[in-house]
Design an enzyme around this catalytic site. Structure first.
Site, PDB file in Angstrom:
ATOM      1  CE1 TYR A 225      -4.426   0.653  -0.272  1.00 23.52           C
ATOM      2  CE2 TYR A 225      -4.367  -1.435   0.801  1.00 23.52           C
ATOM      3  CZ  TYR A 225      -4.733  -0.379   0.202  1.00 23.52           C
ATOM      4  OH  TYR A 225      -6.119  -0.632  -0.029  1.00 23.52           O
TER       5      TYR A 225
ATOM      6  CD  GLU B 124      -4.729   5.168   0.963  1.00 22.87           C
ATOM      7  OE1 GLU B 124      -4.482   5.961   2.007  1.00 22.87           O
ATOM      8  OE2 GLU B 124      -5.624   4.517   0.726  1.00 22.87           O
TER       9      GLU B 124
ATOM     10  CG  ASP C 120      -8.055  10.179 -24.022  1.00 22.01           C
ATOM     11  OD1 ASP C 120      -7.119   9.289 -24.420  1.00 22.01           O
ATOM     12  OD2 ASP C 120      -9.000   9.746 -23.921  1.00 22.01           O
TER      13      ASP C 120
ATOM     14  CB  THR D 273      -4.508   3.725 -22.356  1.00 19.72           C
ATOM     15  OG1 THR D 273      -3.970   3.960 -23.652  1.00 19.72           O
ATOM     16  CG2 THR D 273      -5.830   3.707 -21.943  1.00 19.72           C
TER      17      THR D 273
ATOM     18  CE  LYS E 219      -6.644   2.039 -26.154  1.00 17.90           C
ATOM     19  NZ  LYS E 219      -7.230   2.626 -24.673  1.00 17.90           N
TER      20      LYS E 219
ATOM     21  NE  ARG F 107      -5.832  -4.497 -20.195  1.00 15.53           N
ATOM     22  CZ  ARG F 107      -6.325  -4.232 -21.219  1.00 15.53           C
ATOM     23  NH1 ARG F 107      -7.067  -3.351 -21.323  1.00 15.53           N
ATOM     24  NH2 ARG F 107      -6.021  -4.881 -22.215  1.00 15.53           N
TER      25      ARG F 107
HETATM   26  N1  PLP Z   1      -9.314   7.040 -23.894  1.00 15.05           N
HETATM   27  C1  PLP Z   1      -9.535   6.598 -25.329  1.00 15.05           C
HETATM   28  C2  PLP Z   1      -9.197   7.371 -26.591  1.00 15.05           C
HETATM   29  C3  PLP Z   1      -9.539   5.113 -25.508  1.00 15.05           C
HETATM   30  O1  PLP Z   1      -9.372   4.821 -26.816  1.00 15.05           O
HETATM   31  C4  PLP Z   1      -9.727   4.357 -24.386  1.00 15.05           C
HETATM   32  C5  PLP Z   1      -9.882   2.843 -24.555  1.00 15.05           C
HETATM   33  O2  PLP Z   1      -9.825   2.235 -25.697  1.00 15.05           O
HETATM   34  C6  PLP Z   1      -9.857   4.892 -23.085  1.00 15.05           C
HETATM   35  C7  PLP Z   1      -9.539   6.301 -22.933  1.00 15.05           C
HETATM   36  C8  PLP Z   1     -10.063   4.186 -21.937  1.00 15.05           C
HETATM   37  O3  PLP Z   1      -8.946   3.319 -21.417  1.00 15.05           O
HETATM   38  P1  PLP Z   1      -9.153   2.115 -20.413  1.00 15.05           P
HETATM   39  O4  PLP Z   1      -9.925   1.013 -21.278  1.00 15.05           O
HETATM   40  O5  PLP Z   1      -7.687   1.796 -19.877  1.00 15.05           O
HETATM   41  O6  PLP Z   1     -10.135   2.819 -19.333  1.00 15.05           O
END
Ligand code: PLP
Length: 383
Positions: free
Chosen positions: A30, A32, A177, A203, A206, A212
């Site tokens: 842990y 935090e 994002d 993320t 990918k 993950r």
């Molecule tokens: N943002 C985008 C643009 C995504 O394509 C994805 C997943 O495919 C996510 C966020 C979410 O990621 P997670 O599945 O790790 O929550």
């Protein structure tokens, strides 16, 4: 995973070293808080892991100022960034799910759409490119606190400078994002969101090919707000085994081999797009600048659902996907999405892309012929 050809654009095969860290005893701890400022004792070694991950992430994304590597996933990173930038009821602007956006960007079934007020933009029906007039209109109408740039099914480069100009002129923050393209950005093969964005979420599993998970970058003056939004705002204890694995993945992404891998991934995507187009697929935008391809499969006489099922029967894994101007439900769709990161990690190149396109049309044509599908599947397994 060995017997199928994996072409889901959001997936990859991570490194053995990442799996080793992710499966390590660091899961027992842990921690935090942040390195040096924990709520628990005994954090000496996990502090080291998290500092390595943070420093390498900042090195990897040139121009980034602050990073939090604790988000458990991409959706967790997004909701943390939302809560740092907005209060419930505030407005934001994003690409709609059916035009290529992600459900965590304001879908009505997601917390982002339940707690905040989204106004959506999309792509132009004619060419599939970002509809800048719609972006401007959405911003003028909604007077948002945040504009989001970033998508799950957009095959072309995003102009972050232009998004920033529109957002900042309206007094909104720009959140990028880059979940799908973070590996491409890290390799310098997609224009960087830095320094244009106020927040950048991603993320890590990918194109970046790590464990993950998620992470958030912010301007230095937003560092405290982002850290607080992650913990205690949205999460409890961070996953220290995953953070150690992130540190491993970022080190590997800093090597010249990663850039070469990413370049091969993009070359494969271009080759696959051309090979699919030559066989009658309606390739949206006519090609790709990144690792993914969006196709209209209705010229082949099938829906996205039927095409995906035909390919699955022969061991080629893709996903059905809505396309610009979609008329079918998300469970059926008129399109499919291909992506090359995982197949490229496995060592596939241009010859395999040609072969995959050929198997794709053959499987679709033979979708009701079990013997022919089985014959193709036996060829696929050999690759
Ligand atoms: N943002 C985008 C643009 C995504 O394509 C994805 C997943 O495919 C996510 C966020 C979410 O990621 P997670 O599945 O790790 O929550």
């Amino acid at each position: 995973q060995r017997d199928h050809i994996e072409l889901i654009a959001s997936e990859n095969y991570t490194y053995a070293a990442v799996r080793e860290a992710q499966g390590s005893i660091l899961t027992n701890k842990y921690a935090e808080g942040l390195p040096g400022k924990r709520y628990y004792a005994g954090c000496e070694f996990v502090d080291e892991a998290e500092n390595l991950a943070r420093n390498r992430a900042l090195q990897l994304f040139v121009g980034s100022e602050h990073v939090n590597v604790q988000p458990h996933s991409g959706a967790s990173a997004n909701i943390a960034a939302f809560t740092a930038a907005m209060s419930p009821g505030d407005s934001f602007v994003a690409m709609s799910l059916d035009q290529g956006g992600h459900l965590s960007h304001g879908a009505s079934v997601n917390i982002s759409g339940k707690w905040f007020k989204p106004t959506f933009y999309g792509v132009r029906a004619g060419d599939g490119l970002v509809d800048w007039d719609a972006v401007q209109r959405a911003v003028d109408e909604a007077k948002p606190k945040v504009v989001i740039a970033g998508a799950s099914a957009y095959p072309r480069s995003l102009d972050f400078e232009k998004f920033a100009a529109i957002a900042h002129a309206a007094g909104a923050k720009l959140m990028v994002d880059m979940a799908h393209i973070s590996g491409v950005v890290a390799a310098g093969l997609h224009p960087s969101p830095f320094p244009h964005a106020d927040y950048v979420t991603t993320t890590t599993h990918k194109t970046l090919r790590g464990p993950r998970g998620g992470m958030i970058f912010a301007r230095a003056d937003e560092a405290a707000a982002i850290d607080k939004a992650v913990f205690p705002g949205n999460q409890g204890g961070p996953l220290m085994h995953v953070i150690a694995a992130k540190a491993v993945a970022y080190k590997l992404a800093l090597q010249p081999e990663f850039r070469a891998y990413m370049q091969r991934t993009l070359n494969n995507a271009k080759a696959l797009a051309a090979a699919l187009a030559a066989r009658g697929f309606g390739v949206i935008t006519g090609g790709t600048d990144n690792h993914l391809i969006l196709c209209d499969v209705t010229p082949l006489g099938v829906t996205g659902k039927e095409a995906t099922a035909a390919l699955e029967a022969v061991g080629v894994t893709i996903n059905k996907n809505s396309i610009p101007g979609e008329t079918r439900s998300p469970m059926v769709t008129s399109g499919v999405r291909y992506g090359t990161p995982a197949a490229t990690t496995r060592g596939m190149g241009l010859a395999e892309m040609e072969q995959i396109a050929q198997w794709s049309v053959e499987a679709i044509a033979a979708r009701e012929d079990a013997a022919k599908l089985e014959q193709i599947r036996r060829e696929v397994v050999k690759v």
